[in-house]
Design a protein around this motif. Structure first.
Motif, short mmCIF file in Angstrom:
data_model
loop_
_atom_site.label_atom_id
_atom_site.label_comp_id
_atom_site.label_asym_id
_atom_site.label_seq_id
_atom_site.Cartn_x
_atom_site.Cartn_y
_atom_site.Cartn_z
N LEU A 1 0.87 -1.17 0.00
CA LEU A 1 0.00 0.00 0.00
C LEU A 1 0.91 1.22 0.00
CD1 LEU A 1 -3.13 0.21 0.18
CD2 LEU A 1 -2.79 0.91 2.54
N VAL A 2 0.55 2.25 -0.76
CA VAL A 2 1.53 3.31 -0.98
C VAL A 2 0.86 4.68 -1.10
CG1 VAL A 2 1.52 3.23 -3.52
CG2 VAL A 2 3.65 3.81 -2.31
N GLY A 3 1.67 5.70 -0.93
CA GLY A 3 1.29 7.07 -1.28
C GLY A 3 0.14 7.63 -0.49
N GLY A 4 -0.84 8.20 -1.22
CA GLY A 4 -1.96 8.87 -0.58
C GLY A 4 -2.76 7.99 0.35
N SER A 5 -2.82 6.68 0.05
CA SER A 5 -3.58 5.78 0.92
C SER A 5 -2.94 5.70 2.30
CB SER A 5 -3.66 4.39 0.29
OG SER A 5 -4.45 4.40 -0.87
N ARG B 1 7.43 18.60 1.56
CA ARG B 1 8.79 18.58 1.01
C ARG B 1 8.85 17.51 -0.07
NH1 ARG B 1 11.60 21.43 4.97
NH2 ARG B 1 10.79 21.14 7.08
N THR B 2 9.89 17.56 -0.88
CA THR B 2 10.08 16.54 -1.91
C THR B 2 11.11 15.52 -1.44
OG1 THR B 2 11.70 18.01 -2.96
CG2 THR B 2 9.45 18.06 -3.82
N PRO B 3 10.99 14.24 -1.86
CA PRO B 3 11.96 13.23 -1.44
C PRO B 3 13.39 13.57 -1.84
CG PRO B 3 10.02 12.19 -2.37
CD PRO B 3 9.91 13.67 -2.66
N GLY B 4 13.56 14.01 -3.08
CA GLY B 4 14.87 14.50 -3.54
C GLY B 4 14.85 16.02 -3.54
N THR B 5 15.61 16.63 -4.41
CA THR B 5 15.56 18.09 -4.50
C THR B 5 14.29 18.50 -5.24
OG1 THR B 5 16.69 18.27 -6.64
CG2 THR B 5 18.07 18.15 -4.65
N SER C 1 9.94 4.97 -12.52
CA SER C 1 10.46 6.34 -12.48
C SER C 1 9.96 6.97 -13.76
CB SER C 1 11.99 6.36 -12.43
OG SER C 1 12.52 5.73 -13.56
N GLU C 2 9.63 8.24 -13.69
CA GLU C 2 9.14 8.89 -14.89
C GLU C 2 9.75 10.28 -14.98
OE1 GLU C 2 4.93 10.87 -13.40
OE2 GLU C 2 4.93 8.91 -14.37
N ALA C 3 9.98 10.71 -16.19
CA ALA C 3 10.56 12.02 -16.42
C ALA C 3 10.00 12.58 -17.71
CB ALA C 3 12.08 11.94 -16.50
N TYR C 4 9.98 13.90 -17.82
CA TYR C 4 9.50 14.55 -19.03
C TYR C 4 10.66 14.88 -19.94
CZ TYR C 4 4.58 15.37 -17.97
OH TYR C 4 3.25 15.21 -17.74
N ASP C 5 10.45 14.62 -21.20
CA ASP C 5 11.33 15.19 -22.20
C ASP C 5 10.97 16.67 -22.29
OD1 ASP C 5 11.78 16.14 -25.12
OD2 ASP C 5 12.99 14.32 -24.99
N LEU D 1 9.73 4.97 -4.37
CA LEU D 1 9.34 6.02 -3.43
C LEU D 1 10.11 7.31 -3.65
CD1 LEU D 1 8.92 3.98 -0.12
CD2 LEU D 1 7.13 4.80 -1.67
N VAL D 2 11.35 7.23 -4.08
CA VAL D 2 12.15 8.44 -4.26
C VAL D 2 11.62 9.29 -5.41
CG1 VAL D 2 13.89 7.58 -5.87
CG2 VAL D 2 14.51 9.33 -4.17
N ARG D 3 10.83 8.67 -6.31
CA ARG D 3 10.29 9.43 -7.44
C ARG D 3 8.89 9.96 -7.14
NH1 ARG D 3 6.11 6.74 -8.94
NH2 ARG D 3 5.53 8.50 -10.23
N ARG D 4 8.40 9.72 -5.93
CA ARG D 4 7.09 10.25 -5.56
C ARG D 4 7.17 11.77 -5.42
NH1 ARG D 4 2.73 6.41 -5.50
NH2 ARG D 4 3.87 4.49 -6.00
#
Length: 489
Positions: free
Chosen positions: A46-50, A176-180, A119-123, A141-144
């Motif tokens: 179970l993850v995130g908002g839940s 806060r964000t997990p990374g920067t 993991s997802e990223a935008y071009d 989790l680090v990409r949340r």
């Protein structure tokens, strides 16, 4: 809520333990689903908002899970178990499902999403995220988006996983964000709008470094599709405290890109301080409209309240006597509302309703403070149509004067109008105002075939009906014949 990660990642405080136990108590589907994944050789959590909402005591029946199984494997596991499945999000690694399960004495319906570690990223030139799958929950989790959404409960062993101290931030009510923040917003610029939305939904503060990144990267929101921006804006507007989120959008410059009409309302006062701060007035109107909702959040009403004065900057004039005027700002605003909502890909029916409310929001004041004639009441109801109840609420909300005497007078005047409407509705069925003769009768009486004359005659009879109320059949026939004689019919 002390952090559970310092000594033993699975050692929960009593508060945490109660929250997760409650989550699992009302979600019997979680363990059942987890066992199926385990038997297939995969992990499920179970993850995130839940997890966040469980700890906040506000969990609903929408449950989010994450897994190391690829989407095609998730479908194989979920399809035989769920009451329904859908794969519209499978390109992004998400499989949806619906499951009815007994909770206590009642059967409840759960909406479930299972997303592969990713993991997802935008071009920088693309409007769609590029998805790549991960191999561990820590990688996922680090990409949340925010630390309070980067917590998980591994199932069925119920291990609490919080590598980014989301529990501490949850206790402090800070985002806060997990990374920067720069890395997070580069991965998905929509997260900047989510920060504003969560601030409004959860009444959280946004960490200073996150706000700074939002200001510096606001222009990056341009690559996000209009549909995703619209959906995020809707969630913000439908929250319990949208003011804080909207102000954050304006202060960071994000609104300049997604809803530029809102920051444009921050008009400089003229030297005589003769008109209000339209921006602050708008936020008050929104809050006052929300207070009048009686069947839950009303998106059309809230959009109309937010946009009702956006025509003012374009119509502002400094008059010779020092006053400031905004003549016809409701007409200009209605056109601007339609254009902005179409750009954000809102449904046509909603665009029509909101722009119509903006156009009509001053109609009440156009009749002055005197006694309303029956004709004026009929036209008011006719023009509002099915939007009458919303128009009542918008018009009442648009009074933000601090002058108690003036506010009371306006309220009494509108009370009087509503009473008049109720009286006439009882007498005349105002909701379905139409001429006393229909098209077929018009053609028979005038001896004409279908064409422009019938439409003109119908319009004449409708105006007569609005002016005088219901007419006897013979009187309506006589009036129509007189009109026909004058117009050569």
């Amino acid at each position: 809520m002390p952090n559970a990660n310092e000594d033993n990642p699975s050692a929960l405080s009593q508060v945490q333990h109660r929250a997760v136990s409650e989550l699992l108590r009302v979600s019997p589907v979680a363990d059942d689903l987890a066992r199926r994944f385990q038997e297939a050789g995969f992990s499920l959590a179970l993850v995130g908002g839940s997890v966040r909402d469980a700890l906040l005591g506000r969990l609903g029946n929408d449950l989010d899970f994450t897994t190391d199984a690829r989407p095609e494997d998730v479908l194989k596991i979920v399809r035989p178990w769920a009451d329904a499945t859908w794969d519209v999000g499978i390109a992004f690694g998400t499989v949806g499902a619906q499951k009815d399960a007994r909770v206590g004495d009642a059967v409840q319906r759960f909406q479930i999403e299972v997303t592969t570690y990713r993991s997802e990223a935008y071009d920088r030139t693309s409007r769609k995220p590029e998805v790549s799958y991960g191999d561990s929950i820590e990688q996922d989790l680090v990409r949340r988006d925010f630390t309070v959404n980067a917590m998980a409960v591994a199932l069925p062993e119920k291990e609490f996983i919080d590598p980014h101290h989301g529990l501490d931030d949850l206790a402090s009510r800070v985002l806060r964000t997990p990374g920067t923040p720069e890395e997070s917003f580069s991965d998905d610029p929509l997260r900047m709008m989510r920060a504003a939305r969560f601030a409004a939904q959860l009444d959280f503060e946004v960490a200073p470094e996150v706000v700074t990144a939002m200001k510096e990267m606001a222009g990056r929101i341009e690559i996000v599709s209009a549909e995703r921006v619209r959906d995020e804006l809707n969630k913000l507007l439908l929250s319990a405290e949208p003011r804080s989120g909207l102000k954050l959008l304006v202060e960071t410059g994000l609104a300049d890109h997604v809803l530029p009409e809102l920051p444009a309302l921050r008009l400089e006062r003229d030297e005589h301080h003769r008109h209000k701060d339209v921006y602050d007035h708008t936020l008050i109107v929104l809050e006052q409209a929300m207070a009048l909702e009686n069947e839950g959040p009303d998106l059309a009403l809230r959009l109309a309240a937010l946009l009702h004065d956006i025509g003012k900057p374009r119509t502002r004039r400094f008059e010779m006597d020092g006053r400031v005027s905004f003549h016809h700002h409701e007409v200009v605003g209605a056109k601007m509302t339609k254009k902005r909502m179409m750009a954000l890909k809102y449904p046509n029916d909603l665009v029509k309703d909101v722009s119509r409310l903006v156009e009509l929001h001053l109609r009440f004041h156009g009749y002055g403070t005197g006694e309303w004639t029956d004709s004026a009441v009929r036209r008011y109801v006719r023009d509002a149509g099915p939007l009458l109840d919303r128009l009542h609420k918008l018009t009442r909300s648009d009074c933000t004067t601090r002058n108690k005497r003036k506010a009371a007078a306006l309220s009494r005047a509108y009370d009087g109008l509503e009473e008049r409407i109720a009286q006439l509705q009882e007498q005349e069925e105002l909701d379905s105002i139409r001429p006393d003769l229909d098209g077929n009768q018009i053609m028979e009486i005038l001896g004409v075939r279908p064409g422009p004359t019938v439409g003109q005659a119908y319009k004449f009879l409708l105006e007569l009906r609005l002016e005088n109320g219901p007419m006897e059949h013979d009187a309506a026939v006589a009036a129509l014949k007189e009109w026909g004689a004058e117009h050569g019919s």
